[in-house]
Design a protein around this motif. Structure first.
Motif, PDB file in Angstrom:
ATOM      1  N   GLY A 190     -10.211   3.594   2.333  1.00  0.00           N
ATOM      2  CA  GLY A 190     -10.101   3.486   3.777  1.00  0.00           C
ATOM      3  C   GLY A 190      -9.464   4.763   4.290  1.00  0.00           C
ATOM      4  O   GLY A 190      -8.670   5.388   3.588  1.00  0.00           O
ATOM      5  N   CYS A 191      -9.822   5.175   5.495  1.00  0.00           N
ATOM      6  CA  CYS A 191      -9.274   6.435   5.996  1.00  0.00           C
ATOM      7  C   CYS A 191      -9.440   6.518   7.511  1.00  0.00           C
ATOM      8  O   CYS A 191     -10.074   5.654   8.127  1.00  0.00           O
ATOM      9  CB  CYS A 191      -9.980   7.612   5.343  1.00  0.00           C
ATOM     10  SG  CYS A 191     -11.733   7.689   5.712  1.00  0.00           S
ATOM     11  N   ALA A 199      -5.577  10.596   7.219  1.00  0.00           N
ATOM     12  CA  ALA A 199      -4.974   9.911   6.081  1.00  0.00           C
ATOM     13  C   ALA A 199      -6.064   9.104   5.398  1.00  0.00           C
ATOM     14  O   ALA A 199      -7.001   8.642   6.047  1.00  0.00           O
ATOM     15  CB  ALA A 199      -3.869   8.970   6.536  1.00  0.00           C
ATOM     16  N   PHE A 200      -5.954   8.993   4.070  1.00  0.00           N
ATOM     17  CA  PHE A 200      -6.843   8.073   3.354  1.00  0.00           C
ATOM     18  C   PHE A 200      -6.034   7.338   2.308  1.00  0.00           C
ATOM     19  O   PHE A 200      -4.946   7.779   1.911  1.00  0.00           O
ATOM     20  CB  PHE A 200      -8.020   8.815   2.695  1.00  0.00           C
ATOM     21  CG  PHE A 200      -7.655   9.712   1.544  1.00  0.00           C
ATOM     22  CD1 PHE A 200      -7.388   9.189   0.285  1.00  0.00           C
ATOM     23  CD2 PHE A 200      -7.583  11.095   1.709  1.00  0.00           C
ATOM     24  CE1 PHE A 200      -7.046  10.015  -0.780  1.00  0.00           C
ATOM     25  CE2 PHE A 200      -7.241  11.930   0.648  1.00  0.00           C
ATOM     26  CZ  PHE A 200      -6.962  11.387  -0.601  1.00  0.00           C
ATOM     27  N   GLY A 201      -6.541   6.186   1.871  1.00  0.00           N
ATOM     28  CA  GLY A 201      -5.900   5.466   0.770  1.00  0.00           C
ATOM     29  C   GLY A 201      -6.989   4.967  -0.153  1.00  0.00           C
ATOM     30  O   GLY A 201      -7.874   4.222   0.283  1.00  0.00           O
ATOM     31  N   GLN A 258      -2.784   2.960  -6.027  1.00  0.00           N
ATOM     32  CA  GLN A 258      -3.428   3.649  -4.909  1.00  0.00           C
ATOM     33  C   GLN A 258      -3.018   5.111  -4.884  1.00  0.00           C
ATOM     34  O   GLN A 258      -1.950   5.483  -5.382  1.00  0.00           O
ATOM     35  CB  GLN A 258      -2.991   3.028  -3.582  1.00  0.00           C
ATOM     36  CG  GLN A 258      -3.756   1.776  -3.206  1.00  0.00           C
ATOM     37  CD  GLN A 258      -3.507   1.365  -1.767  1.00  0.00           C
ATOM     38  OE1 GLN A 258      -2.417   1.593  -1.233  1.00  0.00           O
ATOM     39  NE2 GLN A 258      -4.490   0.765  -1.139  1.00  0.00           N
ATOM     40  N   PHE A 261      -8.018   0.030  11.078  1.00  0.00           N
ATOM     41  CA  PHE A 261      -6.681  -0.073  10.486  1.00  0.00           C
ATOM     42  C   PHE A 261      -5.680   0.132  11.611  1.00  0.00           C
ATOM     43  O   PHE A 261      -5.941   0.922  12.528  1.00  0.00           O
ATOM     44  CB  PHE A 261      -6.462   1.013   9.416  1.00  0.00           C
ATOM     45  CG  PHE A 261      -7.413   0.924   8.255  1.00  0.00           C
ATOM     46  CD1 PHE A 261      -7.255  -0.044   7.283  1.00  0.00           C
ATOM     47  CD2 PHE A 261      -8.480   1.815   8.142  1.00  0.00           C
ATOM     48  CE1 PHE A 261      -8.146  -0.122   6.210  1.00  0.00           C
ATOM     49  CE2 PHE A 261      -9.368   1.737   7.089  1.00  0.00           C
ATOM     50  CZ  PHE A 261      -9.202   0.762   6.116  1.00  0.00           C
ATOM     51  N   HIS A 304       0.848  -1.200   0.000  1.00  0.00           N
ATOM     52  CA  HIS A 304       0.000   0.000   0.000  1.00  0.00           C
ATOM     53  C   HIS A 304       0.878   1.243   0.000  1.00  0.00           C
ATOM     54  O   HIS A 304       2.054   1.189   0.387  1.00  0.00           O
ATOM     55  CB  HIS A 304      -0.976   0.020   1.191  1.00  0.00           C
ATOM     56  CG  HIS A 304      -0.334  -0.195   2.530  1.00  0.00           C
ATOM     57  ND1 HIS A 304      -1.035  -0.284   3.694  1.00  0.00           N
ATOM     58  CD2 HIS A 304       0.975  -0.325   2.891  1.00  0.00           C
ATOM     59  CE1 HIS A 304      -0.214  -0.466   4.708  1.00  0.00           C
ATOM     60  NE2 HIS A 304       1.011  -0.496   4.249  1.00  0.00           N
ATOM     61  N   GLU A 354      -2.584   7.805  -1.825  1.00  0.00           N
ATOM     62  CA  GLU A 354      -2.599   8.076  -0.389  1.00  0.00           C
ATOM     63  C   GLU A 354      -2.758   9.584  -0.221  1.00  0.00           C
ATOM     64  O   GLU A 354      -2.157  10.362  -0.967  1.00  0.00           O
ATOM     65  CB  GLU A 354      -1.232   7.654   0.187  1.00  0.00           C
ATOM     66  CG  GLU A 354      -1.166   7.607   1.683  1.00  0.00           C
ATOM     67  CD  GLU A 354      -1.651   6.249   2.200  1.00  0.00           C
ATOM     68  OE1 GLU A 354      -1.965   5.356   1.402  1.00  0.00           O
ATOM     69  OE2 GLU A 354      -1.711   6.116   3.433  1.00  0.00           O
ATOM     70  N   SER A 402       0.582   3.598   1.930  1.00  0.00           N
ATOM     71  CA  SER A 402       0.811   4.040   3.321  1.00  0.00           C
ATOM     72  C   SER A 402       2.267   3.799   3.722  1.00  0.00           C
ATOM     73  O   SER A 402       2.749   4.393   4.685  1.00  0.00           O
ATOM     74  CB  SER A 402      -0.103   3.284   4.287  1.00  0.00           C
ATOM     75  OG  SER A 402      -1.441   3.403   3.908  1.00  0.00           O
ATOM     76  N   PHE A 430      -3.078   1.799  11.574  1.00  0.00           N
ATOM     77  CA  PHE A 430      -2.405   3.110  11.530  1.00  0.00           C
ATOM     78  C   PHE A 430      -3.349   4.287  11.644  1.00  0.00           C
ATOM     79  O   PHE A 430      -2.936   5.444  11.550  1.00  0.00           O
ATOM     80  CB  PHE A 430      -1.556   3.233  10.251  1.00  0.00           C
ATOM     81  CG  PHE A 430      -2.125   2.451   9.086  1.00  0.00           C
ATOM     82  CD1 PHE A 430      -1.782   1.111   8.915  1.00  0.00           C
ATOM     83  CD2 PHE A 430      -3.004   3.042   8.196  1.00  0.00           C
ATOM     84  CE1 PHE A 430      -2.321   0.368   7.865  1.00  0.00           C
ATOM     85  CE2 PHE A 430      -3.533   2.316   7.138  1.00  0.00           C
ATOM     86  CZ  PHE A 430      -3.195   0.957   6.981  1.00  0.00           C
ATOM     87  N   THR A 431      -4.663   4.028  11.834  1.00  0.00           N
ATOM     88  CA  THR A 431      -5.597   5.137  12.067  1.00  0.00           C
ATOM     89  C   THR A 431      -6.598   4.722  13.150  1.00  0.00           C
ATOM     90  O   THR A 431      -6.929   3.555  13.307  1.00  0.00           O
ATOM     91  CB  THR A 431      -6.403   5.485  10.785  1.00  0.00           C
ATOM     92  OG1 THR A 431      -6.933   4.282  10.227  1.00  0.00           O
ATOM     93  CG2 THR A 431      -5.560   6.187   9.750  1.00  0.00           C
ATOM     94  N   GLN A 444       4.126   7.075   4.175  1.00  0.00           N
ATOM     95  CA  GLN A 444       3.649   8.160   5.055  1.00  0.00           C
ATOM     96  C   GLN A 444       4.779   8.766   5.878  1.00  0.00           C
ATOM     97  O   GLN A 444       4.996   9.982   5.880  1.00  0.00           O
ATOM     98  CB  GLN A 444       2.594   7.609   6.027  1.00  0.00           C
ATOM     99  CG  GLN A 444       1.214   7.430   5.440  1.00  0.00           C
ATOM    100  CD  GLN A 444       0.187   7.039   6.495  1.00  0.00           C
ATOM    101  OE1 GLN A 444       0.494   6.976   7.693  1.00  0.00           O
ATOM    102  NE2 GLN A 444      -1.025   6.765   6.069  1.00  0.00           N
ATOM    103  N   ARG A 502      -0.276  -7.031  -4.242  1.00  0.00           N
ATOM    104  CA  ARG A 502      -0.812  -7.963  -3.238  1.00  0.00           C
ATOM    105  C   ARG A 502      -1.115  -9.280  -3.907  1.00  0.00           C
ATOM    106  O   ARG A 502      -1.702  -9.297  -4.995  1.00  0.00           O
ATOM    107  CB  ARG A 502      -2.108  -7.419  -2.631  1.00  0.00           C
ATOM    108  CG  ARG A 502      -1.866  -6.196  -1.802  1.00  0.00           C
ATOM    109  CD  ARG A 502      -3.130  -5.763  -1.114  1.00  0.00           C
ATOM    110  NE  ARG A 502      -2.985  -4.393  -0.660  1.00  0.00           N
ATOM    111  CZ  ARG A 502      -3.945  -3.659  -0.144  1.00  0.00           C
ATOM    112  NH1 ARG A 502      -5.154  -4.161  -0.020  1.00  0.00           N
ATOM    113  NH2 ARG A 502      -3.706  -2.437   0.246  1.00  0.00           N
TER     114      ARG A 502
HETATM  115  N1  PHE Z   1      -3.531   1.473   3.462  1.00  0.00           N
HETATM  116  C1  PHE Z   1      -4.921   1.103   3.568  1.00  0.00           C
HETATM  117  C2  PHE Z   1      -5.197  -0.023   2.556  1.00  0.00           C
HETATM  118  O1  PHE Z   1      -4.424  -0.202   1.645  1.00  0.00           O
HETATM  119  C3  PHE Z   1      -5.843   2.261   3.253  1.00  0.00           C
HETATM  120  C4  PHE Z   1      -5.713   3.368   4.267  1.00  0.00           C
HETATM  121  C5  PHE Z   1      -4.827   4.429   4.055  1.00  0.00           C
HETATM  122  C6  PHE Z   1      -6.520   3.361   5.392  1.00  0.00           C
HETATM  123  C7  PHE Z   1      -4.730   5.445   4.987  1.00  0.00           C
HETATM  124  C8  PHE Z   1      -6.429   4.384   6.314  1.00  0.00           C
HETATM  125  C9  PHE Z   1      -5.549   5.412   6.109  1.00  0.00           C
HETATM  126  O2  PHE Z   1      -6.167  -0.726   2.648  1.00  0.00           O
END
Ligand code: PHE
Length: 455
Positions: free
Chosen positions: A294-295, A316-318, A190, A272, A152, A192, A154, A274-275, A157, A176
């Motif tokens: 996801g975020c 953060a979002f991805g 993706q 997640f 990802h 981010e 992320s 990381f959030t 980051q 993946r």
């Molecule tokens: N990295 C997560 C994924 O690939 C998405 C995500 C990014 C979620 C940043 C929350 C914050 O599924």
């Protein structure tokens, strides 16, 4: 040391193969990875050379030649590719947000980071526990125990925040291990997004009568972790960051889908590492809900890993580009993004990325490409006339026609034109004979009608 034949231009590959053709043909195997289909074993050389870097292999190595050959294709940067159109729309949206203090766009956009990352970047830096399933060999492509293809965006980051950025997009290919079906492919793209706030930035609209924000805090002692927030965060700070995140995402999707005034969307609680809190954003299309991203509020430990103290909070979002592009253009199969078929690519050959187009399914039968080069007199053929002529003679078996070359020969005082005609039937494989007959008819017509001399 392995020669990177796969990095040579296509024509040189063909040349290499042709010059070797008198010797016994050795199977083209740029990475020297041996696969025994009977025993179902894969043998790796002691070192893999990827993008001019040497990586030792070990018991974690599980990348495949097919996956490695995709590195560097960067579909999101290929001109006119649907993923490139989407990526420029994301850029355009975030570039509009201006930072008046810096007199520049608020968001920096990074789309050129190598997908080869360390285990530290992909997992540890963003607090993914050591025993988390997402680290397993069965879910990732490892180059060795310490290095993998990012799963990802992320993974970047912490490095990007460390480099001094407080608002950025990071776009790239991610890998993946997955089944291959119309909606899953082991490589996708993706974007981010991260935005950080300090106290002044966060409470800018919450000043007291003297214009101060000092009564409001991002951090406070004795704040516990619960479903709504992390330990140490105040609820008011978290709620403002949540509002900024959700506003940004919903407005982004309104911009991406301007015609879908009825686009239903919803926030679903998620988890997640990381959030926290975390959400997924879903939209409803034709009665089905699709998860688009996801975020959440970034874990404070991630900010600490980035070298920041207790003075920032961020979201953060991805999001997955293919998912969104499939909905946006009506592309039915994720594998099409990797297609070199001009029937697919030509549908996106326009410069204005905001253009709204619907993808028209192409035939599953093979294309047959024939060129027609001709000398003409003092006058050229108007390509539009030629296209009509070809359509008239070839009907639906002609998928595309284009003028590929044209020049004027001064001494001969003649024009020359070359057209490429791509034949393909929507419902069967055409025979060479059948195509030659149509092609000859077109030639005959050009000779009779335009005085052409076929070259
Ligand atoms: N990295 C997560 C994924 O690939 C998405 C995500 C990014 C979620 C940043 C929350 C914050 O599924």
């Amino acid at each position: 040391m392995i020669i990177l034949k796969h990095l040579l231009p296509r024509s040189s590959i063909r040349y290499l193969l042709r010059t070797n053709s008198t010797k016994p043909q050795k199977k083209f195997n740029p990475f020297n990875i041996e696969y025994d289909p009977i025993k179902q074993t894969v043998t790796y050389p002691p070192e893999l050379v990827i993008n001019n870097q040497n990586y030792s292999t070990d018991s974690w190595t599980n990348v495949t030649p097919h996956i490695l050959s995709r590195i560097g294709q960067n579909l999101h940067k290929q001109k006119h590719h649907p993923l490139c159109h989407l990526s420029s729309r994301l850029r355009q949206y975030f570039y509009q947000q201006y930072d008046p203090r810096k007199l520049s766009p608020k968001f920096s956009i990074i789309d050129n980071l190598s997908p080869i990352v360390t285990v530290e970047q992909n997992f540890d830096s963003i607090c993914i526990p050591k025993d988390h399933v997402s680290r397993t060999k069965s879910m990732n492509y490892y180059i060795n125990a310490n290095t993998l293809l990012r799963a990802h965006t992320s993974a970047h980051q912490v490095d990007l925040i460390r480099s001094g950025l407080d608002a950025f997009l990071c776009i790239g290919d991610v890998y993946r291990r997955d089944s291959i079906d119309p909606t899953h492919y082991p490589i996708f793209h993706q974007c981010e997004g991260v935005q950080l706030f300090n106290k002044e930035q966060l409470f800018v609209d919450n000043k007291n009568v003297r214009g101060e924000t000092k009564d409001l805090q991002i951090f406070a002692a004795n704040e516990h972790r619960d479903a709504t927030k992390q330990e140490g965060h105040t609820l008011e700070a978290v709620k403002l960051v949540e509002a900024s995140l959700k506003q940004t995402i919903t407005d982004l999707f309104k911009t991406l889908f301007p015609d879908a005034s009825t686009l239903n969307s919803r926030w679903v609680d998620a988890t997640f590492p990381f959030t926290h809190p975390s959400w997924e954003y879903e939209v409803e299309i034709d009665g089905k809900w699709y998860e688009l991203l996801g975020c959440g509020i970034m874990e404070h430990h991630v900010l600490e890993n980035s070298g920041l103290g207790r003075d920032h909070i961020g979201w953060a979002f991805g999001l997955g580009l293919e998912r969104i592009a499939m909905i946006m253009y009506g592309i039915p199969d994720i594998r099409l993004f990797w297609s070199n078929d001009s029937g697919f690519l030509s549908q996106f050959a326009f410069d204005d990325s905001t253009r709204s187009v619907r993808y028209k399914p192409i035939s599953i039968y093979p294309q047959c490409i024939n060129d027609l080069s001709m000398w003409l007199g003092k006058a050229k053929i108007d390509p539009l006339d030629f296209y009509d002529l070809v359509r008239t003679i070839g009907g639906d078996l002609v998928e595309q026609v284009m003028l590929t070359d044209e020049f004027y020969h001064k001494k001969k005082d003649r024009h020359s034109q070359t057209y490429r005609i791509i034949y393909r039937s929507p419902d069967r494989t055409l025979t060479k004979n059948e195509i030659n007959m149509i092609h000859k008819d077109i030639e005959r017509y050009c000779i009779a009608q335009f005085g052409a001399e076929i070259r």
